[in-house]
Design a protein around this motif. Structure first.
Motif, PDB file in Angstrom:
ATOM      1  N   UNK A 363      12.520 -18.558 -86.672  1.00  0.00           N
ATOM      2  CA  UNK A 363      12.129 -19.963 -86.578  1.00  0.00           C
ATOM      3  C   UNK A 363      12.602 -20.499 -85.238  1.00  0.00           C
ATOM      4  N   UNK A 364      11.695 -21.122 -84.511  1.00  0.00           N
ATOM      5  CA  UNK A 364      12.018 -21.720 -83.218  1.00  0.00           C
ATOM      6  C   UNK A 364      11.814 -23.221 -83.304  1.00  0.00           C
ATOM      7  N   UNK A 365      12.836 -23.964 -82.947  1.00  0.00           N
ATOM      8  CA  UNK A 365      12.732 -25.418 -83.012  1.00  0.00           C
ATOM      9  C   UNK A 365      11.928 -25.945 -81.837  1.00  0.00           C
ATOM     10  N   UNK A 366      11.352 -27.116 -82.010  1.00  0.00           N
ATOM     11  CA  UNK A 366      10.813 -27.855 -80.878  1.00  0.00           C
ATOM     12  C   UNK A 366      11.997 -28.469 -80.132  1.00  0.00           C
ATOM     13  N   UNK A 367      11.814 -28.910 -78.879  1.00  0.00           N
ATOM     14  CA  UNK A 367      12.937 -29.477 -78.130  1.00  0.00           C
ATOM     15  C   UNK A 367      13.608 -30.638 -78.863  1.00  0.00           C
ATOM     16  N   UNK A 368      14.933 -30.564 -78.973  1.00  0.00           N
ATOM     17  CA  UNK A 368      15.756 -31.643 -79.533  1.00  0.00           C
ATOM     18  C   UNK A 368      15.360 -32.039 -80.954  1.00  0.00           C
TER      19      UNK A 368
END
Length: 583
Positions: A363-368
């Motif tokens: 899982x990769x988050x969006x920025x901030x």
């Protein structure tokens, strides 16, 4: 006792030695030919004709090195292949140094998705492991080198003959990181001055608190007072550039067009104006362009040729982490890697991006913000879930239990900076923390990890001691944590690594029937990190959900056969890596 007479035949023995030597020579020559074909590029790159309509700008990516397997310092060959292949599949075309010059000096357009690709430090492994990938994609890259590494016997660095052969192939251009990688004005965590030290001779890096690079400041004494005059500083900097120039002209015939100074982001940004002026003069005199920044991936049409930016790709980034960075910097439309489409259909991506491969979900988050996925299947009131978090220690990895999307309620068990934090959210209310439980301290190898401490500082700063809390960890440190969570109607029982066990009461207002996972960057403020990444990856492996009768409700674990196959290949690769690194 009788003795058997042994008749020595020197001629016969010598013939055997000669034959053996010839056979060995043939084998060596054969292996050398294979090595040259694989590493040193017998095929020439064919230039492709693509439409040139882009007047907006280009992205620039940089890798410090490439390793055969996983490494905390260098991107793995497999990850490099995945990242570049995904870029190529979405239309990204590599551009040359001359393309960049023409773009800024002659207003000549670039390909729609223009990519300047580079590898820094002039490492041999970059050539060995990147070459086949670049051939497959017909990509071209710049290899940046340190001039003083080219006349050493250190095989980790490419030599002039290698660089010229690479350039001749058409897959590579040459660039420069300067003459040397040397640190000045070094202070340890006790406030003691260590002076000037070459990178290879730096003692325990975890005790180094402040430093600067050789060209970035006056050389200063233990009180941070310049120990050289302006003229001496200018002469020292001029000499360094001259030494670099002499080596390049002697060994390569010319100084490369492109430069990437160490350290990034310092020039034209709060450094001493006299030192800046001395560097600026030398750079513009000897180079056609300068990648001075590493704040982002994108350079627009208004960028300065001598203040260009490149994104230095961290080894621990997932493919989607890189794509998220490119989208963040360029606002270009990018597609994320999904992996196994069958696995992907089992989950809903609420935010960020997710890749499903074998027994793992990334899982990769969006920025901030948080990246989050939810399992579509509903679960009974009572179940057991096992899984492992394998993301970086500094960050937030979460599992959501009794998740109710409609009413926005859940129980969250989060692994945050090596602590377990349990929270709950009931419908129409804010998140309430239920408990916080520290985990055992993580030991890590100081040679493999380093904090980013290069900065602007004064004498008072150097005497304040370490800027790092004793429980703080470097952002590239990973740790596997195995979870076993039993969910009941009125409580959950949490076990982590069979060391931490906690029972948490469940609010009856939380009645969801789904589970989910989340990933988010750590908001911890650190004075020694100027540019902390606000995108975060978590890796979840070996999920197994069973009901009260121990029947499997969901799993992405390997079958027994696949597990044996995976362990066997892992062992073989580790043996090969050992021999490569040792011999």
């Amino acid at each position: 006792m009788s003795e058997k007479n042994v008749v020595l035949n020197p001629a016969k023995k010598n013939r055997r030695k000669i034959i053996r030597s010839i056979v060995q020579a043939i084998i060596v020559i054969f292996l050398a030919i294979i090595l040259i074909r694989v590493v040193f590029l017998t095929e020439k790159r064919v230039e492709e004709t693509v439409p040139l309509e882009n007047k907006d700008g280009f992205i620039a990516l940089s890798y410090f090195g490439v390793s055969r397997g996983e490494s905390p310092k260098y991107v793995s060959k497999e990850n490099l292949k995945k990242q570049l292949a995904l870029l190529e599949s979405q239309g990204y075309q590599t551009i040359t140094q001359q393309d960049i010059l023409d773009f800024y000096q002659k207003d000549k357009p670039l390909p729609e998705k223009a990519l300047f690709l580079s590898f820094e430090d002039g490492r041999t492994d970059s050539s060995i492991f990147a070459q086949n990938i670049m051939e497959d994609l017909n990509y071209k890259a710049t290899i940046f080198t340190y001039a003083n590494k080219m006349d050493t016997r250190d095989n980790k660095f490419l030599k002039p003959k290698d660089l010229l052969l690479m350039e001749k192939s058409g897959y590579w251009e040459l660039g420069s990181n300067g003459y040397r990688l040397t640190y000045i004005n070094i202070f340890n965590n006790k406030g003691q001055s260590l002076g000037v030290i070459d990178e290879n001779n730096v003692p325990n890096k975890t005790t180094i608190e402040y430093y600067n690079h050789y060209l970035m400041d006056f050389i200063r004494n233990q009180y941070m007072i310049p120990s050289e005059t302006r003229q001496e500083m200018e002469k020292r900097i001029q000499k360094d550039y001259k030494l670099m120039q002499d080596i390049y002209e002697e060994e390569l015939g010319e100084v490369p067009k492109a430069y990437a100074i160490m350290h990034s982001n310092s020039l034209y940004n709060n450094m001493d104006s006299l030192v800046e002026r001395a560097n600026n003069k030398e750079i513009k005199d000897k180079f056609k362009m300068h990648f001075n920044l590493e704040l982002g991936a994108y350079n627009d049409a208004d960028a300065n040729l001598y203040n260009l930016s490149r994104l230095q790709v961290s080894p621990y980034w997932s493919t989607n982490h890189l794509m998220m960075k490119i989208r963040q910097a360029s606002k270009q439309n990018v597609e994320f890697e999904v992996g196994d489409p069958k696995r992907a259909k089992e989950w809903s991506v609420m935010n960020g991006a997710a890749e499903y491969e074998n027994n793992a979900i990334t899982i990769t988050s969006a920025p901030a913000s948080e990246g989050r996925v939810i399992l579509k299947e509903t679960l009974p009131e009572q179940y057991n879930i096992n899984f492992a978090f394998k993301g970086n220690v500094v960050g937030q990895q979460s599992i959501y239990l009794n998740y109710d999307e409609k009413n926005d309620s859940y129980i969250r068990v989060a692994l945050i900076d090596n602590e377990i934090v349990v929270s709950e959210k009931t419908p129409e209310s804010s998140v309430v923390e239920k408990g916080r439980f520290p985990l055992n301290e993580i030991k890590w190898n100081e040679e493999e990890y380093a904090f980013n401490k290069a900065t602007v500082y004064n004498y008072q700063d150097t005497q304040k001691g370490s800027r790092i809390d004793k429980e703080e960890y470097p952002r590239n440190l990973t740790k596997t944590r195995e979870f076993n969570i039993a969910v009941n109607k009125d409580k959950i029982m949490i076990d982590v690594d069979k060391v931490l066990s906690k029972t948490i009461q469940v609010n009856p207002d939380i009645q969801g029937s789904q589970i989910g996972f989340g990933a988010m960057f750590s908001t911890k403020e650190t004075s020694h990190e100027q540019y902390a990444d606000d995108i975060y990856d978590t890796f979840i492996e070996d999920i197994l959900i069973t009901d009260s009768n121990d029947r499997t409700l969901f799993t992405n674990q390997y079958t027994n056969f696949d597990k044996v196959k995976h362990k066997t290949m892992t062992f073989i690769n580790s043996v090969v890596d050992f021999f490569i690194e040792t011999f």
